[in-house]
Write a protein that holds these residues in place. Sequence first.
Motif: not given
Length: 189
Positions: A150-161, A128-141
Amino acid sequence: MNVEQLRQLMEERGENQAGLARLIGITPDKMSKTLSGKRNLKLEEGNILRRYFGLDGREGERSRPHPLPIVGLVSAGAWREGFEHIRGYMPSPDGDLSSDSFVVIVEGDSMNKIVADGEAVIVDPSQRELLPRRYYVVRNASGETTFKQYQDQPARLEPCSTNTAHRTIYPGQEEFIVIGRVLKAVRDL
């Protein structure tokens, strides 16, 4: 593998004819004929079933099976309720995967540079540790899920589309928890 052994394994695992037919690439009708003794398994079909049920090369002896549950859908797009109940199992393509790993079917095009709509991915919830350029499944509230990189500087979850309509998710602006890291795409070539 004989018919009686196959039926016993199906009963032990809670498998059905349609699921096994999909697994070995035949129609449910052909699987029905196989289970009634009117059709013999082809060599490759039998090999797939032996691997799936954890049988090694010696008839009737089991190795350690490592099936992965297929738990439903994950959105590759906007947040959407996705995880459902276990739909079935698939053999693990990698013996080194965590026994907690599971499979989800990608729905949408926000990750189509990586995985196409309808393809399956394997998620490891122990990573579950967010590492740059890796892919994750996440859940909202609200319990909705999505699949992003996941990308860093700034931290963000980006589409690859190829579809520019999909938006980036920024921690702090939207609350989410990491379900797990996507390790593999499951596809036939």
